[in-house]
Design a protein around this motif. Structure first.
Motif, PDB file in Angstrom:
ATOM      1  N   ILE A  93     -42.211 103.230  82.329  1.00  0.00           N
ATOM      2  CA  ILE A  93     -41.146 103.169  83.335  1.00  0.00           C
ATOM      3  C   ILE A  93     -39.892 102.566  82.715  1.00  0.00           C
ATOM      4  CG2 ILE A  93     -42.618 103.196  85.353  1.00  0.00           C
ATOM      5  CD1 ILE A  93     -42.499 100.197  85.393  1.00  0.00           C
ATOM      6  N   VAL A  94     -39.610 102.971  81.490  1.00  0.00           N
ATOM      7  CA  VAL A  94     -38.406 102.615  80.740  1.00  0.00           C
ATOM      8  C   VAL A  94     -38.280 101.103  80.535  1.00  0.00           C
ATOM      9  CG1 VAL A  94     -35.999 103.096  80.431  1.00  0.00           C
ATOM     10  CG2 VAL A  94     -37.366 104.643  81.748  1.00  0.00           C
ATOM     11  N   PHE A 113     -31.408 100.391  92.943  1.00  0.00           N
ATOM     12  CA  PHE A 113     -31.220 101.773  93.359  1.00  0.00           C
ATOM     13  C   PHE A 113     -31.690 102.718  92.250  1.00  0.00           C
ATOM     14  CE2 PHE A 113     -28.636 105.474  94.805  1.00  0.00           C
ATOM     15  CZ  PHE A 113     -29.263 105.594  96.015  1.00  0.00           C
ATOM     16  N   LYS A 159     -35.531 104.419  90.833  1.00  0.00           N
ATOM     17  CA  LYS A 159     -36.957 104.482  91.151  1.00  0.00           C
ATOM     18  C   LYS A 159     -37.813 103.799  90.098  1.00  0.00           C
ATOM     19  CE  LYS A 159     -36.266 108.566  93.852  1.00  0.00           C
ATOM     20  NZ  LYS A 159     -36.063 110.016  93.750  1.00  0.00           N
ATOM     21  N   TYR A 160     -37.366 103.862  88.849  1.00  0.00           N
ATOM     22  CA  TYR A 160     -38.111 103.159  87.797  1.00  0.00           C
ATOM     23  C   TYR A 160     -38.115 101.665  88.071  1.00  0.00           C
ATOM     24  CZ  TYR A 160     -38.286 107.314  84.904  1.00  0.00           C
ATOM     25  OH  TYR A 160     -38.556 108.540  84.419  1.00  0.00           O
ATOM     26  N   ARG A 162     -44.788  96.811  90.804  1.00  0.00           N
ATOM     27  CA  ARG A 162     -45.875  96.488  89.877  1.00  0.00           C
ATOM     28  C   ARG A 162     -45.951  94.993  89.653  1.00  0.00           C
ATOM     29  NH1 ARG A 162     -46.192 100.278  84.562  1.00  0.00           N
ATOM     30  NH2 ARG A 162     -47.026 102.163  85.500  1.00  0.00           N
ATOM     31  N   LEU A 185     -40.455 100.859  90.915  1.00  0.00           N
ATOM     32  CA  LEU A 185     -41.851 100.851  90.462  1.00  0.00           C
ATOM     33  C   LEU A 185     -42.150  99.577  89.692  1.00  0.00           C
ATOM     34  CD1 LEU A 185     -42.425 104.501  89.261  1.00  0.00           C
ATOM     35  CD2 LEU A 185     -43.598 103.343  91.085  1.00  0.00           C
ATOM     36  N   HIS A 245     -35.888 109.698  77.821  1.00  0.00           N
ATOM     37  CA  HIS A 245     -36.949 108.743  78.131  1.00  0.00           C
ATOM     38  C   HIS A 245     -37.618 108.364  76.828  1.00  0.00           C
ATOM     39  CE1 HIS A 245     -40.810 107.257  79.616  1.00  0.00           C
ATOM     40  NE2 HIS A 245     -40.173 106.965  80.705  1.00  0.00           N
ATOM     41  N   PRO A 246     -37.987 107.093  76.667  1.00  0.00           N
ATOM     42  CA  PRO A 246     -38.495 106.682  75.351  1.00  0.00           C
ATOM     43  C   PRO A 246     -39.750 107.408  74.897  1.00  0.00           C
ATOM     44  CG  PRO A 246     -38.523 104.865  76.922  1.00  0.00           C
ATOM     45  CD  PRO A 246     -37.793 105.951  77.560  1.00  0.00           C
ATOM     46  N   MET A 252     -42.307 111.006  96.522  1.00  0.00           N
ATOM     47  CA  MET A 252     -40.939 110.952  96.009  1.00  0.00           C
ATOM     48  C   MET A 252     -40.888 111.624  94.641  1.00  0.00           C
ATOM     49  SD  MET A 252     -40.196 107.159  94.587  1.00  0.00           S
ATOM     50  CE  MET A 252     -41.118 106.376  93.291  1.00  0.00           C
ATOM     51  N   GLU A 284     -47.931 105.276  92.699  1.00  0.00           N
ATOM     52  CA  GLU A 284     -47.917 105.458  91.251  1.00  0.00           C
ATOM     53  C   GLU A 284     -48.648 106.719  90.848  1.00  0.00           C
ATOM     54  OE1 GLU A 284     -48.023 103.292  88.106  1.00  0.00           O
ATOM     55  OE2 GLU A 284     -46.767 101.662  88.793  1.00  0.00           O
ATOM     56  N   ILE A 294     -48.799 107.330  86.396  1.00  0.00           N
ATOM     57  CA  ILE A 294     -47.654 107.607  85.524  1.00  0.00           C
ATOM     58  C   ILE A 294     -48.009 107.295  84.072  1.00  0.00           C
ATOM     59  CG2 ILE A 294     -45.284 106.997  84.985  1.00  0.00           C
ATOM     60  CD1 ILE A 294     -44.869 106.232  87.794  1.00  0.00           C
ATOM     61  N   ILE A 352     -39.478 111.686  90.784  1.00  0.00           N
ATOM     62  CA  ILE A 352     -38.924 110.808  89.760  1.00  0.00           C
ATOM     63  C   ILE A 352     -38.645 111.684  88.547  1.00  0.00           C
ATOM     64  CG2 ILE A 352     -41.090 110.061  88.734  1.00  0.00           C
ATOM     65  CD1 ILE A 352     -39.857 107.247  88.644  1.00  0.00           C
TER      66      ILE A 352
END
Lengths: 182, 447, 406
Positions: free
Chosen positions: B265-266, B179, B181-182, B189, B185, C56-57, C48, C72, C387, C50
């Motif tokens: 994406i973290v 749940f 989004k990262y 991927r 993705l 964030h790093p 969507m 993407e 991204i 995000i």
């Protein structure tokens, strides 16, 4: 100081200037009315004898009596910075035309000036608060906004266009505000 | 039931531990007693189902093996990348920080296992298990040494590809159920990436299969015995290159680590995971590195074969034949050895008390003894030598993976897919056709 | 009072949360206030939102970017600032002229000397002070050193954002040597607080000079050899080339300055366009590149490092003797007036606009920060890319959030 440039400015913009062209150190300063900002800056930007294609800075100023928007421009025709001051904006409802049609990069600087002073730039299509949270109601860089302890009762009184401003009892008296002449 | 629960809640933590130990001890005692009583039928049963027993034993061994393997590779990665970065790296826990990954493992165990709001809890829990099991199951068919393998299948390679492809299902499950989004993705991927690279990966080995004529990994290794020139790398250099690149992508390693690209994406699919569930993903990743290296070695670098035919020294010592002399040796040799090794220190360092010299002698003797036993095992036991060569080669490849991680930046997702379909796939097809043609030509020439 | 004391503590495991925990919803809970906001916060088919940041790093601090994605691909994005806003301009209005120098220090915290330089120059104009020549040379010398350290850090970050682990630590070698050097000169490693109105805080000392001489003998060679790790890396170059391309006209309309503008082919450098300090006496080139993409912005900074080394050489060669501070009263009360001063920082034109009302505190101090201006263009450069490219473009513009949020 560049006297040739000064004479050229006076000749070209004479009727629009609301005061004498001042020069000090490496800066030439002109003052115009808020309504003339579009015309004057377009002339300075497009005219081949000026070519002020570079907007070095856009700042809002609260003099304590009026609001100003200050543009600093650079061109290769003169060694001076050109400071254009859109003068005499009312503190209750400061409005000035946006310059985003010339410099798209002025958008955020205008947002900042709006956020800090409440100056409304007409024509800027994204005039939101940029630093302060969206539910914030005062304008921190105005001279009637006091720091730290008394920030809670200094709402930037009088400005009511976008946010509904709440003027609490015990707001500081107008005499406490620092002012500069002009 | 409520009585049990209430009693349990009233106990302090040492009390709970004690009670647990007592119960465990009781169970073990009962089990042992049963085992002794029914030993005969049990042994009979085991003897009747030997392949099954062997399988269960191998699976357990492999499952247990993953933990030290992962710890070792994690430590290698920390230390080697640190050295490449001109840092010191881990140096606090254990000698040269070698126990740091163990501490990491403990830390992961003790952390809260957290399920985010809105996550699909069952799928979320299952995802790391799937990924981990997929990588562990592939270990079953890897021949570590002569006679040391989980299962010798004649379709081992096919099995390997089939099972390793399952790992991506776990990543996709994790990404979808988080749940986030990262995570989504990252999961998508990984699905796109692994499925794309599966094609060149499988095609790149087909040429080798034509040459070898078998899919059994054991047989493949046996085919490469002899000098190092007999390894398949010399006959399939292009195949090896494609295989290695595709395998890097399969294992989600830099420069193809897009599924967990931390700067974009973290952490990809693992963003929402914590505690041991995250640990399983982590383990699976490092076990995958080991497996991919092991498979590369098995296919192209002769597996457990030494790079040259090892001369038979004839030192096949049988300790049993010594009889009573063995006992005397065991009793006398350590004493004499320790004294002999301690003597120079005692004589040369006048400030050293004799007990310190003795301690040094004791330590040195242990080192010498272990080295001697290992040397004996290496020379006279075939599987020890095989395992040593295999591990040496495999960890060289692990080092290469770590090296790449320290050096290369990450590719972009469109470049990644383009590379798979536009370059690797045609190249692997070319390799396949050239190999097939060459085999036919050689066969015709030989008549 | 009794009601609160009877409530169990929040970390009690027996307490369960009754209300549903909030799930992040990027769409603001109020009706859109502007045209642009209405346009951005409406989703098309298959799109969507995000939320990238503020934790964030790779947003270089506390930037939050709301992105509208199609798969993407980034369709549009909306940077949300203010997470690091400290109100430095307001603080400066309530501090005296000397104190403001330490207030503006932590703005662009990787190039603090330039943060001090612009306001100090503006104050000197207000006060009509002539700065001693030795002080000017020391300013240029330390400023160029700071520029190199900032660019070195930029290159490391660039690589880190593209997924490379090693280059940042390699570039930290250079940065660390310079920072140690400046610490020997100024007393601090990061926020130097070194420039004073009318001069600098301390004269060159032996520690600084010996470190500098030691470093200069191998600087060029070392920087180049370190960066072959990136410049000759096919993956790195392929990701950067042709990404985030901008032409010089658009760049001017976006008010770009500094290396980012010069990478589009315009040789605009405040050191030459509007000379200040002793730069007119020094001999250096303004490197430009025509491509205007991320790779050009990256490589241009390499060229700038070489020019900075040239300037440092000349400074050391021509360093005059003399005082390092102008004679000034302890309490500064400039006569009412306005002054604008701009310096060429590592990221572009860094300017200060000071207004004096005759008291010992500035009436208004406006800080113009290049990071702020450049970050704005992310919304122009990124849409249509992926991204991963968002991160690369953002890194190539080199924004420092301390400066963006003031």
């Amino acid at each position: 100081m560049d006297p040739v440039f000064r004479r050229r400015l006076e000749a070209r913009l004479g009727s629009k200037l609301s005061g004498p062209v001042r020069q000090r150190h490496d800066t030439t300063e002109i003052r115009i009315a808020a309504a003339d900002v579009t015309d004057v800056l377009r002339t300075l930007h497009d005219d081949p004898e000026f070519r002020f294609t570079f907007l070095a800075d856009l700042a809002g100023v609260d003099t304590g009596t009026v609001m100003q928007v200050v543009y600093h421009l650079w061109s290769d025709v003169t060694p001076d910075w050109l400071r254009v001051i859109a003068d005499g904006l009312s503190r209750d409802d400061p409005r000035v035309p946006s310059v985003t049609f010339l410099w798209k990069g002025a958008e955020w600087q205008e947002r900042e000036a709006y956020d800090m002073f409440g100056i409304v730039f007409e024509g800027n299509r994204d005039l939101r608060r940029i630093y302060m949270p969206p539910d914030y109601t005062s304008f921190p860089l105005r001279k009637d906004f006091f720091l730290a302890d008394d920030a809670a009762r200094s709402p930037g009184a009088g400005v009511r266009h976008m946010e509904q401003v709440h003027v609490p009892r015990g707001a500081p008296p107008a005499s406490a505000v620092r002012r500069i002449p002009g | 039931m409520t009585f049990v629960a209430r009693t349990w809640n009233r106990l302090t933590i040492p009390g709970r531990v004690l009670l647990g130990l007592l119960l465990l001890g009781g169970l073990l005692t009962v089990g042992l007693a049963l085992l002794i009583i029914f030993s005969e039928p049990i042994l009979e049963l085991l003897g009747a189902n030997l392949p099954l027993v062997r399988f269960v034993a191998a699976a357990t061994a492999v499952l247990l093996m993953t933990i030290p393997t992962a710890f070792l590779i994690i430590y290698m990665e920390m230390k080697i990348i640190a050295l490449m970065n001109l840092r010191v790296g881990p140096d606090r826990v254990g000698p040269f920080g070698s126990l740091l990954s163990v501490v990491h493992g403990l830390k992961v165990l003790m952390k809260e296992d957290f399920t985010p709001t809105g996550a699909d809890a069952s799928v979320f829990t299952l995802a790391p298990v799937v990924t981990y099991l997929a990588s562990v199951m592939t270990l079953l068919v890897i021949p570590f040494a002569p006679g040391l393998f989980g299962q010798d299948m004649n379709i081992a390679l096919l099995y390997f590809f089939a099972i390793s492809g399952l790992g991506v299902v776990g990543l996709l499950m994790g990404g979808w159920s988080s749940f986030n989004k990262y995570s989504l993705l990252g999961g998508l991927r990984s699905a796109a990436q692994v499925i794309s690279y599966e094609v060149p990966l499988v095609l790149s080995v087909v040429g080798l299969l034509i040459l070898a004529g078998t899919m059994s990994l054991n047989q493949l290794v046996l085919n490469q015995a002899g000098w190092f020139t007999d390894w398949y790398i010399w006959q399939q250099p292009l195949g090896f290159l494609i295989f290695f690149i595709a395998a890097t992508a399969e294992a989600n390693r830099t420069p193809f680590d897009l599924t967990e690209a931390d700067s974009e994406i973290v952490a990809g699919f693992a963003t929402e995971y914590s505690g041991m569930r995250f640990g399983f993903f982590f383990f699976a990743e490092y076990v995958n590195v080991f497996i991919v290296s092991a498979l590369t070695v098995t296919l192209f670098f002769g597996g457990w074969n030494a790079p040259f035919p090892f001369p038979d020294i004839g030192l096949a010592l049988d300790p049993g034949s010594l009889g009573i002399a063995l006992l005397i040796l065991v009793a006398v040799v350590p004493l004499v050895g320790i004294l002999i090794l301690a003597l120079p220190f005692y004589l040369l360092r006048s400030s050293m008390p004799f007990w310190q010299a003795l301690i040094i002698g004791f330590v040195l003797f242990n080192v010498v003894a272990v080295a001697a036993v290992l040397g004996w095992a290496f020379v006279s036991l075939e599987w020890v030598a095989g395992l040593l060569w295999f591990m040496l080669k495999t960890y060289s490849f692990v080092f290469i993976f770590v090296w790449m991680r320290g050096t290369l930046p990450r590719v972009r997702i469109d470049q990644l897919m383009g590379f798979a379909w536009k370059w690797l796939l045609p190249a692997s097809l070319l390799n396949l056709f050239v190999t097939a043609a060459a085999v036919i030509v050689v066969r015709e020439l030989r008549g | 009072m009794t009601a609160t004391s009877r409530r169990p503590p929040a970390d009690d495991p027996r307490v369960t949360l009754d209300e549903e925990l909030g799930v992040f919803e990027p769409i603001p809970p109020y009706p859109p206030r502007t045209e642009r906001e209405a346009e951005f916060y409406s989703l098309g088919d298959g799109e969507m939102f995000i939320n990238m940041g503020p934790q964030h790093p790779s947003t270089h601090g506390v930037l939050r970017v709301v992105m509208k994605l199609d798969g993407e691909k980034v369709v549009d994005l909306d940077p949300v600032l203010g997470y690091l806003h400290r109100g430095v301009e307001k603080l400066c209005e309530n501090a005296d002229y000397h104190q403001t120098i330490s207030q503006v220090d932590p703005l662009e915290y990787v190039s603090s000397l330039f943060n001090e330089w612009a306001p100090v120059m503006a104050y000197e104009q207000l006060l009509d002070i002539e700065v001693p020549r030795r002080a000017e040379y020391i300013r240029v010398l330390s400023g160029e050193l700071n520029r190199i350290s900032s660019h070195a850090l930029f290159m490391g970050w660039m690589a880190l954002d593209l997924g490379g682990l090693t280059p940042i630590l390699w570039s930290f070698i250079e940065r660390d040597e310079i920072v140690e050097m400046l610490a020997a000169l100024t007393g601090q490693r990061m926020l130097f607080n070194y420039f004073r109105i009318g001069g600098v805080n301390g004269d060159l000392n032996h520690d600084f000079m010996s470190r500098l001489g030691d470093w200069m003998t191998r600087a060029t060679q070392q920087i180049e050899s370190n960066l072959t790790l990136l410049n000759e890396n096919e993956i790195f170059v392929r990701r950067m080339r042709g990404l985030g391309t901008i032409d010089s006209e658009t760049a001017l309309r976006m008010c770009w300055t500094g290396p980012n503008l010069r990478a589009t082919g315009l040789p605009f450098d405040v050191r030459r366009a509007h000379p200040y300090s002793v730069y007119p006496e020094l001999d250096f080139d303004i490197p430009t590149r025509a491509e205007g993409d991320c790779l050009a912005r990256y490589l241009l900074r390499l060229d700038e490092i070489k020019q900075s080394l040239r300037i440092i050489d000349q400074c050391l060669d021509r360093m005059p003797d003399g005082p390092i501070m102008a004679k000034l009263p302890r309490l500064l009360r400039p006569r009412p007036g306005r002054a604008y001063a701009a310096v060429e920082g590592p990221r572009g034109q860094y300017a200060a606009y000071a207004i004096s009302d005759g008291t010992d505190q500035p009436f208004r101090l406006r800080i113009h920060d290049p990071s702020f201006i450049h970050l704005q263009s992310v919304g122009l450069l990124v849409p249509g890319h992926l991204i991963a490219d968002t991160i690369a473009v953002m890194a190539s513009l080199d924004p420092i959030m301390g400066g963006v949020d003031k």
